[in-house]
Write a protein that holds these residues in place. Sequence first.
Motif, short mmCIF file in Angstrom:
data_model
loop_
_atom_site.label_atom_id
_atom_site.label_comp_id
_atom_site.label_asym_id
_atom_site.label_seq_id
_atom_site.Cartn_x
_atom_site.Cartn_y
_atom_site.Cartn_z
N ALA A 1 -4.09 -43.69 1.61
CA ALA A 1 -3.65 -42.66 0.73
C ALA A 1 -4.75 -42.62 -0.62
O ALA A 1 -4.85 -43.63 -0.85
N LEU B 1 -2.37 -46.81 6.99
CA LEU B 1 -2.43 -45.41 6.31
C LEU B 1 -3.33 -45.47 4.91
O LEU B 1 -3.02 -46.45 4.17
N CYS C 1 -4.49 -38.07 3.83
CA CYS C 1 -4.36 -39.24 4.36
C CYS C 1 -5.16 -39.38 5.32
O CYS C 1 -5.24 -38.73 6.37
#
Length: 294
Positions: A113, A111, A90
Amino acid sequence: MIISSEPLIASRGCGETCDHVFRGSGNESIDVIQGSEFDVMQTFDEARDNHDKYAVCHFKINPKRNITHEQMLQSVSMLAMEFGFDPDTCTIVRHRKAKAGEPDADEHYHLYALWRNSAGKCLDSSYMRVRQEKISRTSEFLFGHDIVKGRHQVAVIRQLRDEGKTAMADHIEAHTLDLYEPVQSAFTAIQHQSALRQGVNLGKLRQAIRDLRITSESFSEMVEGLSSLGVSIQKGEKANTYIIVNNENNKFFGSANRLFEMKKGEFANLYEALQQGKDTTFALPEGHTPRKSF
């Protein structure tokens, strides 16, 4: 803690999201904790080459109180286990920006991902909102934070019990006021944009109204205090509904009972009694005592 997410379409590129996350204006500081902008760009390129619809899932982690680096990683790890992505791949970025009425919560996290892992398996995106709320409530419980009431609180509590986390579910249920009443936002995104065009910061206005409720010893004192904020109360179109408007142009800001964090019927009864010349000692939010502003 509030966790939100958005799958980002590969064909649209990452320019807009990267501009905000890595160079967004209005932040006091932007710190890249893991990964890089180049990693995000490369992920989008690979997703387009593979004809994938999505490149990444963009999570935003917004705690109601600042969390430590270790607590942030713990929340990321829980998200990774829940949705099936590798936390080590990530990109994580921390933004620091003051929030109205929340002096202990000036940090939030972005974040990125990977939507598809190295084994070719896609992130599990089913029922994401409920599952995100479960991670939010779990984080609050583990970190000793106040429990935030989410839109899917009842479903979260049920799921935690199904997973055998009874103590956690009981704690969340006991610390959620009006558990079965729906959650509604005080302001919509359209109202925010409209207010900005009027030169009004709705976050600051909402906090000022909260402060007015706490400093007022009676309902009439609270209503009269709105004039100092440049707003007033008017009757809405629906029965038992009252709204707050801008005194300068009569523009609508929001529902009066939501901004004062009261039930609609309770606010209507008190306001209508006030119109008839009756006043009442004001019932403050739980945990507050009347105080005077100086």
